[in-house]
Write a protein that holds these residues in place. Sequence first.
Motif, short mmCIF file in Angstrom:
data_model
loop_
_atom_site.label_atom_id
_atom_site.label_comp_id
_atom_site.label_asym_id
_atom_site.label_seq_id
_atom_site.Cartn_x
_atom_site.Cartn_y
_atom_site.Cartn_z
N VAL A 28 -4.24 0.24 4.37
CA VAL A 28 -3.01 -0.04 3.65
C VAL A 28 -2.82 1.07 2.63
O VAL A 28 -3.65 1.23 1.72
CB VAL A 28 -3.07 -1.42 2.95
CG1 VAL A 28 -1.79 -1.70 2.19
CG2 VAL A 28 -3.35 -2.53 3.97
N GLY A 29 -1.76 1.85 2.81
CA GLY A 29 -1.49 2.97 1.91
C GLY A 29 -0.59 2.59 0.76
O GLY A 29 -0.82 2.94 -0.38
N THR A 30 0.45 1.84 1.06
CA THR A 30 1.38 1.35 0.05
C THR A 30 1.74 -0.07 0.45
O THR A 30 1.93 -0.35 1.64
CB THR A 30 2.67 2.20 0.03
OG1 THR A 30 2.31 3.55 -0.26
CG2 THR A 30 3.64 1.71 -1.00
N SER A 55 1.36 -7.60 -1.30
CA SER A 55 0.95 -6.72 -2.40
C SER A 55 -0.56 -6.57 -2.53
O SER A 55 -1.10 -6.45 -3.63
CB SER A 55 1.57 -7.19 -3.72
OG SER A 55 2.98 -7.19 -3.62
N VAL A 56 -1.27 -6.59 -1.40
CA VAL A 56 -2.71 -6.37 -1.40
C VAL A 56 -2.99 -4.95 -1.90
O VAL A 56 -2.16 -4.05 -1.73
CB VAL A 56 -3.30 -6.62 0.01
CG1 VAL A 56 -2.83 -5.58 1.00
CG2 VAL A 56 -4.80 -6.68 -0.01
N ALA A 57 -4.13 -4.75 -2.54
CA ALA A 57 -4.47 -3.41 -3.05
C ALA A 57 -4.63 -2.41 -1.91
O ALA A 57 -5.09 -2.76 -0.83
CB ALA A 57 -5.76 -3.49 -3.86
N GLU A 58 -4.26 -1.17 -2.17
CA GLU A 58 -4.41 -0.11 -1.17
C GLU A 58 -5.89 0.10 -0.87
O GLU A 58 -6.69 0.31 -1.79
CB GLU A 58 -3.79 1.19 -1.68
CG GLU A 58 -2.28 1.15 -1.78
CD GLU A 58 -1.75 0.51 -3.06
OE1 GLU A 58 -2.55 0.01 -3.89
OE2 GLU A 58 -0.53 0.50 -3.23
N GLN A 59 -6.24 -0.02 0.41
CA GLN A 59 -7.62 0.14 0.84
C GLN A 59 -7.69 0.07 2.35
O GLN A 59 -6.69 -0.18 3.01
CB GLN A 59 -8.51 -0.93 0.21
CG GLN A 59 -8.15 -2.36 0.60
CD GLN A 59 -8.98 -3.38 -0.14
OE1 GLN A 59 -10.19 -3.40 0.02
NE2 GLN A 59 -8.35 -4.21 -0.93
#
Length: 86
Positions: A28-30, A55-59
Amino acid sequence: MNFKSTYISTTTTTTVKSGRGRLHTITVGTTSAGAITVYDNTAGSGTIIAVLKASVAEQTFTFDCEFATGLTIVTAGNSLITVTYL
């Protein structure tokens, strides 16, 4: 292993692969305000492999799991993700 990849950048239902395979990662980049749902199917329904919340954190999420029917990703928002699989 030579993983294949698919980049998804819109609110859409994407059949990444039909038939048997292995989901390696989702990067997930954005993120946006919509969940990302992963199905073992050729449609956006049926057996759920995973749900990444809005809205998960980028990872990078590593799954290394097999799917039988197909791999379909439903993005409910305009998150920018890369799916790697066999």
